[in-house]
Design a protein around this motif. Structure first.
Motif, PDB file in Angstrom:
ATOM      1  N   ALA A  57       0.858  -1.185   0.000  1.00  0.00           N
ATOM      2  CA  ALA A  57       0.000   0.000   0.000  1.00  0.00           C
ATOM      3  C   ALA A  57       0.898   1.241   0.000  1.00  0.00           C
ATOM      4  N   SER A  61      -2.973   5.601  -0.022  1.00  0.00           N
ATOM      5  CA  SER A  61      -4.083   4.652   0.009  1.00  0.00           C
ATOM      6  C   SER A  61      -4.931   4.842   1.270  1.00  0.00           C
ATOM      7  N   TRP A  62      -4.303   5.298   2.363  1.00  0.00           N
ATOM      8  CA  TRP A  62      -5.084   5.596   3.570  1.00  0.00           C
ATOM      9  C   TRP A  62      -6.050   6.747   3.300  1.00  0.00           C
ATOM     10  N   LEU A  65      -8.957   5.497   1.335  1.00  0.00           N
ATOM     11  CA  LEU A  65      -9.880   4.715   2.154  1.00  0.00           C
ATOM     12  C   LEU A  65     -10.706   5.630   3.063  1.00  0.00           C
ATOM     13  N   SER A 112      -7.952   4.021   9.789  1.00  0.00           N
ATOM     14  CA  SER A 112      -6.581   3.628  10.153  1.00  0.00           C
ATOM     15  C   SER A 112      -6.525   2.174  10.591  1.00  0.00           C
ATOM     16  N   TRP A 115      -7.142   0.005   7.528  1.00  0.00           N
ATOM     17  CA  TRP A 115      -5.951   0.096   6.659  1.00  0.00           C
ATOM     18  C   TRP A 115      -4.809  -0.739   7.227  1.00  0.00           C
TER      19      TRP A 115
END
Length: 751
Positions: A57, A61-62, A65, A112, A115
């Motif tokens: 990742a 990418s966080w 999301l 978080s 993820w």
């Protein structure tokens, strides 16, 4: 490569520089310290670990999301199935006006956690996939459906655009082999070189070891493998390298050649910049299986600092200068300005000023670097006086990115005398004149007056000094210089290009190229010495986290059977060929086992270290570590050959590199495949030995290669061409292209 010399006959000193205690602590404390060192290494590169720790990742990418969760929440959808509401209840109540803020924080915390869970799942899956080594054990040129499935899954879980250290957290730990299997493989490896009586005695020692001590020592290794990053690599670095008190020159350093200097310093610093930014792609086997990248961290800004009992490695995060040696003088050359790295032209101007500077060396400055070739305890004592009297100068050298030696003499291949020029080139890189290399530095760039260049590399990664002109150290420098000149003058280097065939011919024979050469080396050594010997071939264990190397014991029973058949006039070519294939297959099995963590020597080494910590005497382990490796042979891999046309631009081809012999009466042999149709060999030995001769072994290697190739129909034509009419007279004088069944040289004696 050079590690073979360091590994032979080492005796760990279980005392620290401070005196008595540190390494005489209980075994559990040493295992704890090994794990602590591993964790410190991880903490020292926190930001890199963060970037690579979330791979495949990315931090973006966080954000993606989190945005998706916020959008779903806006559309009155709850992807958390009620979890975000529970998180909101746990957050402080800041009043109604902050109700929306609590929702954002709850979404951020949930994103978080989700993820992190996804990344952890990817890491676990990738580590499990990378722990599979069945692909290594498959026959050459074949791939099972299971391996194809494995490759597809690795591709899926590996992500895109990996950075240099992206795979580090997903690499499996190196396994501790079964002690029974290791002892069995060891006995199998020494059987060809021992008499029946000696083998029975060794086997009895092995049985006693398995009965009395093996289980306890193995338990400690298992414990360490669970706690530390690698159960053997830190001990290998410390006891084989840093605690060795021998001179680094010849014993620890090895050399590498390049064909053209160009803008070498600028290019190396650009490489360092890319390395720091992790823009160097990780090495992938089969384009898929990553190797450990940990060793890249200490290429630059690294020095091996001498100690009385033990050296240590000093690595700086950055350095903005290089240390330069020219005509006995040391210079500090800045490599950066306020705007960044200097241009090649600006660096060239600084080097030109050094070359044009007519000033003489300060008293004793000219031979100061000979101290780095002295025994390590002697250099440690002298360095203490240097550190108090010339600390700034010492820091200039030890704090440099790397060391540069501007040699006043030309070097490299010449058309007039190619053999002698290559031999001199190799000697200049491996030893120099004893006082013109700083052997402590991780690597030294050597630039010759005709523009050729090379690298002299310290094998453990470390060290370099300065100009010093104190009369107090005059005697020490003189003694070190005398020893360095003796060691330099005793090394016999021979480099020769073999042009009759190369990798393409061996591939057409459906044999491993490395196995083919190793069997030819066994034949050549037997013809040279009239006997077999333990053979040290190094291979990587970088399939595992912080893996370094393992030994392939190339002198097998199958190899000996093949060599004896080649020297037996009654054996037919087809019989010899069948034995050759068996020997190469055995070699490949040993190579693959070593790469997959099932080798012999590193496990025995670690068991020996544990026995020393516990003060347990093991005659079997003592016997193992008193062995002599009279032939050390390694292939130099070429990974960038696709970048240029070796036929159109032969001057750009690296001639590879070499290392010193592992034994005073032995040979060090390295070889590199030059494209598809040539091989260059580097051979070293000691001139003081009456049993070895590098040029003689070179002739035997050439003859053995042609004889092995002649077992194949195409190889017979190559052999006839090698002794063709146009050079038949020369061949009779210098190329011992033996006929099969010829006797071993009458001068050879069993020792």
């Amino acid at each position: 490569m050079a590690e073979a010399h360091q590994a032979v006959g080492f005796r760990p000193s279980l005392t620290s520089d401070a005196g008595e205690v540190e390494l005489s602590a209980p075994m559990l404390q040493e295992i704890y310290l090994s794990g602590l060192r591993s964790w410190k290494r991880h903490l020292s590169r926190f930001w890199n670990d963060f970037l690579t720790g979330v791979f495949p990742a990315s931090p973006l990418s966080w954000l993606f999301l989190f945005s998706a969760i916020q959008l779903a929440w806006f559309l009155q959808l709850d992807p958390s199935l009620g979890l975000m509401e529970k998180i909101k209840e746990l957050l402080p109540d800041w009043g109604g006006q902050h109700h929306r803020l609590r929702g954002v924080l709850a979404a951020a915390l949930f994103a978080s956690c989700l993820w992190g869970a996804l990344i952890f799942t990817l890491h676990v899956a990738l580590r499990l996939l990378l722990s599979y080594h069945g692909w290594l054990l498959q026959p050459h040129g074949t791939m099972s459906s299971r391996t194809k499935t494995w490759l597809a899954l690795v591709r899926i879980f590996s992500g895109r655009h990996p950075m240099l250290f992206s795979y580090q957290r997903s690499l499996p730990h190196q396994p501790v082999p079964s002690v029974q299997d290791t002892v069995r493989k060891y006995l199998e490896s020494v059987r060809p070189v021992l008499s029946d009586e000696d083998f029975d005695w060794t086997a009895a020692l092995a049985r006693e070891f398995l009965r009395l001590q093996a289980s306890l020592l193995q338990w400690y290794l298992q414990l360490k493998s669970w706690w530390a990053s690698n159960y053997v690599s830190d001990w290998w670095e410390e006891f084989v390298y840093l605690r060795s008190r021998n001179s680094l020159m010849v014993n620890s350093n090895y050399y590498m050649m390049a064909a053209r200097a160009g803008n070498a310093v600028h290019a190396l610093l650009l490489y360092r910049h890319r390395l720091n930014r992790q823009e160097i792609l990780p090495t992938l086997l089969m384009g898929m299986r990553p190797l450990c990248s940990a060793q890249y961290e200490k290429i630059f800004n690294t020095t091996r600092i001498p100690g009385v009992h033990k050296d240590h490695i000093r690595h700086l995060r950055d350095s903005r200068h290089v240390a330069v040696f020219h005509r006995g003088r040391f210079f500090r050359v800045g490599t950066h300005s306020q705007s960044g790295l200097l241009s090649p032209r600006a660096l060239e101007q600084q080097f030109q000023r050094i070359l044009d500077d007519p000033s003489p060396a300060c008293p004793h400055e000219e031979h100061l670097a000979a101290l780095t070739a002295a025994p390590r305890d002697m250099w440690a004592h002298v360095r203490r006086s240097l550190k108090t009297q010339a600390q700034e100068a010492l820091e200039a050298v030890e704090g440099a990115a790397f060391f540069v030696s501007l040699d006043s003499e030309p070097a490299g291949l010449t058309r007039e005398d190619p053999a002698a020029s290559l031999d001199a080139y190799a000697h200049a890189l491996l030893a120099g004149r004893g006082h013109d290399r700083w052997f402590d530095k991780s690597f030294s760039l050597i630039v010759f007056s005709n523009g050729k260049l090379g690298l002299s590399v310290e094998h453990s990664w470390a060290d370099c000094p300065i100009s010093g002109h104190m009369w107090e150290i005059h005697l020490s420098i003189s003694l070190a210089l005398r020893g360095a000149k003796t060691l330099s003058g005793n090394i016999d280097c021979h480099v020769f290009p073999f042009s009759h065939f190369g990798k393409s011919f061996i591939k057409r024979c459906h044999l491993s190229s490395d196995g083919f050469i190793q069997m030819a080396l066994q034949l050549a050594y037997f013809r040279d010495r009239g006997q077999f010997c333990l053979t040290y071939e190094s291979t990587v264990t970088r399939l595992f986290l912080e893996g370094r190397t393992e030994t392939v014991r190339s002198c097998t029973r199958e190899a000996c059977n093949f060599v004896r058949a080649m020297e037996d006039k009654e054996k037919t070519d087809s019989q010899c060929l069948a034995l050759l294939r068996l020997a190469v297959d055995k070699h490949q099995a040993l190579l693959k086992a070593a790469m997959s963590g099932q080798g012999v020597d590193r496990h025995l080494f670690a068991l020996y270290i544990v026995s020393q910590f516990l003060h347990l005497q093991s005659p079997f382990l003592d016997q193992v570590h008193s062995e002599q490796w009279q032939l050390a042979a390694s292939q130099i891999p070429v990974q960038q050959i696709h970048l240029f046309d070796v036929h159109s631009y032969p001057d750009y081809v690296s001639s590879g590199g070499g290392f010193g012999p592992a034994d005073d009466h032995g040979y060090g042999v390295s070889y590199i495949f030059m494209g598809d149709d040539g091989i260059t060999f580097h051979i070293s030995s000691k001139k003081s030995s009456t049993r070895t001769d590098s040029h003689r072994l070179g002739q035997h290697i050439e003859g053995a290669l042609l004889d092995v190739a002649a077992l194949f129909q195409e190889g017979q034509r190559l052999k006839r061409r090698g002794l063709g009419e146009e050079d038949s007279e020369h061949s009779r004088d210098s190329l011992p292209c033996h006929t099969r069944g010829s006797r071993a040289p009458t001068t050879a004696t069993n020792f």
